[in-house]
Every structure is written in C-alpha cells, then in structure tokens.
Design a protein around this motif. Structure first.
Motif, PDB file in Angstrom:
ATOM      1  N   VAL A  20       6.322   2.405   0.315  1.00 42.51           N
ATOM      2  CA  VAL A  20       5.260   2.912  -0.563  1.00 42.51           C
ATOM      3  C   VAL A  20       5.263   4.435  -0.560  1.00 42.51           C
ATOM      4  O   VAL A  20       5.152   5.065   0.492  1.00 42.51           O
ATOM      5  N   THR A  21       5.414   5.024  -1.721  1.00 44.30           N
ATOM      6  CA  THR A  21       5.360   6.478  -1.891  1.00 44.30           C
ATOM      7  C   THR A  21       4.576   6.778  -3.161  1.00 44.30           C
ATOM      8  O   THR A  21       4.197   5.874  -3.910  1.00 44.30           O
ATOM      9  N   ASP A  22       4.332   8.055  -3.408  1.00 42.79           N
ATOM     10  CA  ASP A  22       3.667   8.449  -4.650  1.00 42.79           C
ATOM     11  C   ASP A  22       4.451   7.959  -5.861  1.00 42.79           C
ATOM     12  O   ASP A  22       3.867   7.490  -6.839  1.00 42.79           O
ATOM     13  N   GLU A  23       5.777   8.088  -5.793  1.00 45.08           N
ATOM     14  CA  GLU A  23       6.611   7.724  -6.938  1.00 45.08           C
ATOM     15  C   GLU A  23       6.596   6.223  -7.209  1.00 45.08           C
ATOM     16  O   GLU A  23       6.449   5.786  -8.358  1.00 45.08           O
ATOM     17  N   THR A  24       6.759   5.419  -6.140  1.00 51.81           N
ATOM     18  CA  THR A  24       6.766   3.970  -6.358  1.00 51.81           C
ATOM     19  C   THR A  24       5.400   3.501  -6.855  1.00 51.81           C
ATOM     20  O   THR A  24       5.328   2.622  -7.730  1.00 51.81           O
ATOM     21  N   ALA A  25       4.337   4.064  -6.323  1.00 48.52           N
ATOM     22  CA  ALA A  25       2.999   3.687  -6.782  1.00 48.52           C
ATOM     23  C   ALA A  25       2.820   4.018  -8.261  1.00 48.52           C
ATOM     24  O   ALA A  25       2.262   3.220  -9.027  1.00 48.52           O
ATOM     25  N   ALA A  26       3.311   5.177  -8.686  1.00 52.27           N
ATOM     26  CA  ALA A  26       3.176   5.565 -10.090  1.00 52.27           C
ATOM     27  C   ALA A  26       3.925   4.599 -11.003  1.00 52.27           C
ATOM     28  O   ALA A  26       3.411   4.195 -12.052  1.00 52.27           O
ATOM     29  N   PHE A  27       5.139   4.224 -10.615  1.00 51.42           N
ATOM     30  CA  PHE A  27       5.915   3.298 -11.447  1.00 51.42           C
ATOM     31  C   PHE A  27       5.255   1.924 -11.516  1.00 51.42           C
ATOM     32  O   PHE A  27       5.226   1.291 -12.577  1.00 51.42           O
ATOM     33  N   VAL A  28       4.739   1.449 -10.401  1.00 50.92           N
ATOM     34  CA  VAL A  28       4.121   0.119 -10.384  1.00 50.92           C
ATOM     35  C   VAL A  28       2.849   0.105 -11.222  1.00 50.92           C
ATOM     36  O   VAL A  28       2.639  -0.795 -12.047  1.00 50.92           O
ATOM     37  N   LEU A  29       1.992   1.081 -11.044  1.00 54.19           N
ATOM     38  CA  LEU A  29       0.707   1.104 -11.736  1.00 54.19           C
ATOM     39  C   LEU A  29       0.864   1.317 -13.239  1.00 54.19           C
ATOM     40  O   LEU A  29      -0.071   1.043 -14.002  1.00 54.19           O
ATOM     41  N   ALA A  30       2.038   1.782 -13.672  1.00 52.89           N
ATOM     42  CA  ALA A  30       2.282   1.964 -15.104  1.00 52.89           C
ATOM     43  C   ALA A  30       2.676   0.666 -15.795  1.00 52.89           C
ATOM     44  O   ALA A  30       2.700   0.607 -17.026  1.00 52.89           O
ATOM     45  N   GLN A  31       2.989  -0.384 -15.018  1.00 56.03           N
ATOM     46  CA  GLN A  31       3.383  -1.668 -15.585  1.00 56.03           C
ATOM     47  C   GLN A  31       2.170  -2.587 -15.713  1.00 56.03           C
ATOM     48  O   GLN A  31       1.160  -2.384 -15.042  1.00 56.03           O
ATOM     49  N   HIS A  32       2.298  -3.610 -16.547  1.00 53.78           N
ATOM     50  CA  HIS A  32       1.167  -4.488 -16.822  1.00 53.78           C
ATOM     51  C   HIS A  32       1.350  -5.901 -16.264  1.00 53.78           C
ATOM     52  O   HIS A  32       0.427  -6.465 -15.723  1.00 53.78           O
ATOM     53  N   GLY A  33       2.518  -6.488 -16.424  1.00 55.30           N
ATOM     54  CA  GLY A  33       2.738  -7.834 -15.921  1.00 55.30           C
ATOM     55  C   GLY A  33       3.111  -7.846 -14.453  1.00 55.30           C
ATOM     56  O   GLY A  33       3.668  -6.879 -13.926  1.00 55.30           O
ATOM     57  N   ARG A  34       2.794  -8.955 -13.778  1.00 55.96           N
ATOM     58  CA  ARG A  34       3.102  -9.079 -12.353  1.00 55.96           C
ATOM     59  C   ARG A  34       4.605  -8.979 -12.104  1.00 55.96           C
ATOM     60  O   ARG A  34       5.044  -8.325 -11.151  1.00 55.96           O
ATOM     61  N   ARG A  35       5.406  -9.618 -12.936  1.00 59.78           N
ATOM     62  CA  ARG A  35       6.861  -9.577 -12.747  1.00 59.78           C
ATOM     63  C   ARG A  35       7.387  -8.154 -12.907  1.00 59.78           C
ATOM     64  O   ARG A  35       8.233  -7.703 -12.143  1.00 59.78           O
ATOM     65  N   GLN A  36       6.881  -7.446 -13.919  1.00 58.00           N
ATOM     66  CA  GLN A  36       7.340  -6.068 -14.146  1.00 58.00           C
ATOM     67  C   GLN A  36       6.898  -5.143 -13.015  1.00 58.00           C
ATOM     68  O   GLN A  36       7.636  -4.249 -12.598  1.00 58.00           O
ATOM     69  N   ARG A  37       5.685  -5.338 -12.519  1.00 56.55           N
ATOM     70  CA  ARG A  37       5.184  -4.503 -11.431  1.00 56.55           C
ATOM     71  C   ARG A  37       6.012  -4.700 -10.166  1.00 56.55           C
ATOM     72  O   ARG A  37       6.361  -3.736  -9.474  1.00 56.55           O
ATOM     73  N   ARG A  38       6.326  -5.942  -9.877  1.00 56.71           N
ATOM     74  CA  ARG A  38       7.096  -6.222  -8.664  1.00 56.71           C
ATOM     75  C   ARG A  38       8.505  -5.640  -8.777  1.00 56.71           C
ATOM     76  O   ARG A  38       9.040  -5.070  -7.817  1.00 56.71           O
ATOM     77  N   ALA A  39       9.125  -5.796  -9.948  1.00 53.50           N
ATOM     78  CA  ALA A  39      10.468  -5.234 -10.145  1.00 53.50           C
ATOM     79  C   ALA A  39      10.441  -3.718 -10.035  1.00 53.50           C
ATOM     80  O   ALA A  39      11.326  -3.104  -9.423  1.00 53.50           O
ATOM     81  N   ALA A  40       9.414  -3.091 -10.622  1.00 57.32           N
ATOM     82  CA  ALA A  40       9.314  -1.632 -10.566  1.00 57.32           C
ATOM     83  C   ALA A  40       9.191  -1.156  -9.125  1.00 57.32           C
ATOM     84  O   ALA A  40       9.783  -0.135  -8.742  1.00 57.32           O
ATOM     85  N   PHE A  41       8.430  -1.897  -8.315  1.00 59.25           N
ATOM     86  CA  PHE A  41       8.263  -1.467  -6.929  1.00 59.25           C
ATOM     87  C   PHE A  41       9.564  -1.560  -6.146  1.00 59.25           C
ATOM     88  O   PHE A  41       9.996  -0.588  -5.526  1.00 59.25           O
ATOM     89  N   TRP A  42      10.190  -2.724  -6.154  1.00 58.46           N
ATOM     90  CA  TRP A  42      11.354  -2.929  -5.292  1.00 58.46           C
ATOM     91  C   TRP A  42      12.574  -2.156  -5.763  1.00 58.46           C
ATOM     92  O   TRP A  42      13.344  -1.643  -4.941  1.00 58.46           O
ATOM     93  N   ILE A  43      12.740  -2.015  -7.069  1.00 59.06           N
ATOM     94  CA  ILE A  43      13.905  -1.266  -7.564  1.00 59.06           C
ATOM     95  C   ILE A  43      13.719   0.226  -7.311  1.00 59.06           C
ATOM     96  O   ILE A  43      14.621   0.903  -6.795  1.00 59.06           O
ATOM     97  N   SER A  44      12.558   0.754  -7.650  1.00 55.70           N
ATOM     98  CA  SER A  44      12.331   2.185  -7.417  1.00 55.70           C
ATOM     99  C   SER A  44      12.243   2.496  -5.928  1.00 55.70           C
ATOM    100  O   SER A  44      12.805   3.486  -5.453  1.00 55.70           O
ATOM    101  N   GLY A  45      11.558   1.638  -5.163  1.00 58.10           N
ATOM    102  CA  GLY A  45      11.373   1.896  -3.741  1.00 58.10           C
ATOM    103  C   GLY A  45      12.651   1.829  -2.939  1.00 58.10           C
ATOM    104  O   GLY A  45      12.932   2.704  -2.112  1.00 58.10           O
ATOM    105  N   THR A  46      13.464   0.790  -3.184  1.00 62.52           N
ATOM    106  CA  THR A  46      14.723   0.655  -2.439  1.00 62.52           C
ATOM    107  C   THR A  46      15.685   1.781  -2.784  1.00 62.52           C
ATOM    108  O   THR A  46      16.297   2.395  -1.896  1.00 62.52           O
ATOM    109  N   GLY A  47      15.829   2.066  -4.080  1.00 59.75           N
ATOM    110  CA  GLY A  47      16.734   3.134  -4.493  1.00 59.75           C
ATOM    111  C   GLY A  47      16.303   4.492  -3.983  1.00 59.75           C
ATOM    112  O   GLY A  47      17.128   5.316  -3.576  1.00 59.75           O
TER     113      GLY A  47
END
Length: 255
Positions: free
Chosen positions: A129-156
């Motif tokens: 969890v970082t500022d960047e991953t939180a920003a990407f997740v909170l910008a998404q609307h669906g649960r699937r999109q939010r989860r993908a945004a977190f793990w892809i941005s966070g891991t990378g």
C-alpha cells in the motif's frame, strides 16, 4: 428505500474462491496500464537517486537496500536516511519515518476489500500500500478493476523501487564525495517536491508547513539532528484553525 451506500454490480462481485486470486491485465480499463507504467518509471528515477545519495552520504550499501525491502516507503525512507546522514540518531530517524508512514493506515482501511479475503493476500497487500497504489485503486469503480489496479500497480512499483535503489547504491559507491555534485541538497529537494502539490491546493497545509519550518529552524542550533524535524510536527496545531480553503483551478484567463 434505496441505500445511500454504493454496491458493486453482481458481475464485479468476486471472491477468492471464484476468481482463484487471479489478476489479469485485461481487467484494467483502457489507458490505466499506461498511467501505471509512467508511475513505475518516475519512482524508479527517485529510487536511483535515493540509493546513490544514501551510499554516497556514508551509509553501507545494505542499509538502503534492506530498508527498501522491509520499510518500502519513499518519503519515510528519504527522511530517515536524511537524518542519519546528517548525524542524527536511529531513534529520531525511525520515529520520523513511522510518523510519515502512518498515513498508510487510512489507505489500508479504504483498500482492505480490494486486497483479497485470505490472510496471505492481505498481509502481502498491506506491505504494497502506497500513495500511488491507493490513487489507482480509488479511481476505479468495479471490484475486479480495483483489485487489478492494486496488484498490478503495487507489485510493479515494489519491483521498480527496489531494483532502482539497488542500482543507485552501486552507482553511489563510485561517486565519492557528494559535496562535489551538490547531492547533499537532494534529500530536502525531493521532500519539497513531494509536498508542493499539497501546499498549492490546501491553505491548512501551508499554515502547518510554515509553522513547522519556523519551529525546526529555531530548534536546529540547539538540539541534535533529527529532533527539530520531530518538533516541526507542532506546526500541525495552526492547521486546525479554520476550514481548509483549496485554491480554485486556474481557468486560463486573467481575473
């Protein structure tokens, strides 16, 4: 009566048992992966400078490397290492880093449902969890999109940060005296760049930073390195007075 709370569409309601914990690039909306990649690149540049300056400032190579793996918090790492290289003690450095990183506790509460339902997913996800991953997740609307945004941005981001820090430490070992390159000013410059957006947008942040700067400057000649930074938190008291007044967005024309 319709509930005021947002609910996900049935298609977006997935649990670990149904989805198998898999995250796919196709789950991201168009353009999000490009934005994520740009953040990876920007953080890699910052990681290079962090590793180089930390080692060139006198710290062993393993300190910034292990810190990046275990602490993994850019602004907190910059502050802690800045205090150490200035002669401050480890207690002041650790306290400053912990205070700066405490904001991620609120992020973790907001993102908890997007990390996954297993303890393993939540334990690993909490570290990402970082500022960047939180920003990407909170910008998404669906649960699937939010989860993908977190793990892809966070891991990378975790990989990019740690690889770049390691590369920076190797480069910093060859720099020698940092005063020749003016790198002693890099830590405060990076921290200033991190807070400038908040200072422009929030009058309360400007009051807090101004008061904190005055406290730190007055305390610097009297107290050990690192302690004035902690005392600067007293600048938060003026920020509690009055409502926040964000500056209006520029319209492009003179008033």
């Amino acid at each position: 009566m319709r509930s005021p709370h947002r609910t996900d569409d049935p298609a977006d309601r997935t649990d670990d048992g149904v989805s198998g914990g898999l995250v796919r690039l196709s789950d991201l909306p168009p353009g999000v992966l490009r934005d994520i990649a740009l953040v990876w690149l920007a953080d890699a540049v910052v990681g290079l400078s962090f590793g180089a300056i930390a080692v060139a400032g006198g710290l062993p190579v393993w300190v910034p490397v292990v810190m990046s793996l275990l602490v993994y918090a850019g602004s907190a790492q910059f502050s802690a290492v800045g205090i150490l290289t200035a002669g401050g003690g480890p207690v002041a450095a650790a306290a400053t880093g912990l205070l700066l990183n405490s904001r991620t506790a609120a992020f973790s509460l907001a993102l908890a449902d997007d990390l996954g339902r297993s303890w393993t997913a939540r334990l690993i996800g909490a570290h990402l969890v970082t500022d960047e991953t939180a920003a990407f997740v909170l910008a998404q609307h669906g649960r699937r999109q939010r989860r993908a945004a977190f793990w892809i941005s966070g891991t990378g981001l975790f990989v990019a940060w740690n690889v770049s820090v390691l590369a920076g430490t190797l480069a910093g070992s060859a720099l020698g005296d940092t005063d020749r390159f003016g790198l002693d000013a890099a830590f405060p410059a990076v921290l200033l760049a991190l807070v400038l957006p908040a200072l422009r947008a929030d009058s309360a942040a400007r009051r807090a930073s101004a008061a904190g700067a005055v406290v730190a400057v007055l305390a610097a000649p009297l107290l050990p390195a690192g302690v004035p930074v902690l005392l600067a938190l007293l600048g938060l008291l003026p920020a509690r007075r009055g409502p926040r007044r964000p500056r209006p967005a520029s319209s492009g024309s003179a008033a």
